[in-house]
Design a protein around this motif. Structure first.
Motif: not given
Length: 186
Positions: A41-44, A2-3, A29-31
């Motif tokens: 999701e992994k990057a986040e 859960k974020m 990171a998302l960009k």
């Protein structure tokens, strides 16, 4: 995962400056992940965790280093230890077992031999997020959105030069990461 739980930890335990940095790394990171086709999701998750333990006391950091048997080179070195500690805690306390995410967090300060795309993204996002101000950061920001490997070589090389010029401990992972990427480009 859960974020909101991760975000709650960040909001309650970190300084405003560290929060700004972590969220800026996440956005960067998302960009980069979108551009290079890496799981968002992994990057986040990796971006949010990368500095979660950066502000703990040196005493507490050293206790974790000993408890997790991380090695003496991490004692009294918060800069190198915080990613390693975070990766162990991610597994122990948060049940994250994805090796790519764990490596991205563990090596975000130094890089390492044969980094994955996610590892390169977290390494660079940490270095180029919009709040970072240092000589050459604009060139590095541009490079990151053109060629991930070349940007990593540039960043790793600058890190090596800086650490040597300051007479600080240079982690061999940084040199190995740069040299490996250079060999790929030949």
């Amino acid at each position: 995962m859960k974020m909101d739980y991760i975000n709650n930890y960040i909001e309650k335990n970190l300084s405003e400056k560290r929060k700004r940095h972590i969220y800026a790394v996440k956005d960067t990171a998302l960009k980069l992940a979108s551009l290079y086709g890496v799981d968002l999701e992994k990057a986040e998750i990796a971006a949010l965790f990368h500095d979660m333990f950066r502000e703990i006391s040196l005493h507490e950091m050293n206790e974790y280093v000993k408890q997790f048997n991380l090695g003496s080179k991490y004692l009294n070195n918060r800069n190198l230890a915080h990613g390693k500690v975070a990766a162990v805690i991610m597994t122990k306390d948060y049940g994250i077992t994805d090796e790519d995410i764990l490596n991205a967090v563990s090596y975000h300060t130094t890089g390492r031999l044969n980094m994955s795309q996610l590892e390169k993204i977290i390494y660079l996002a940490d270095a180029i997020e919009p709040n970072r101000e240092y000589p050459g950061v604009e060139e590095l920001r541009k490079a990151a959105f053109v060629n991930l490997d070349q940007a990593c070589i540039l960043s790793l090389s600058r890190t090596i030069d800086y650490v040597k010029s300051q007479n600080l401990f240079l982690d061999e992972d940084t040199v190995e990461a740069r040299d490996y990427l250079k060999r790929l480009k030949i």
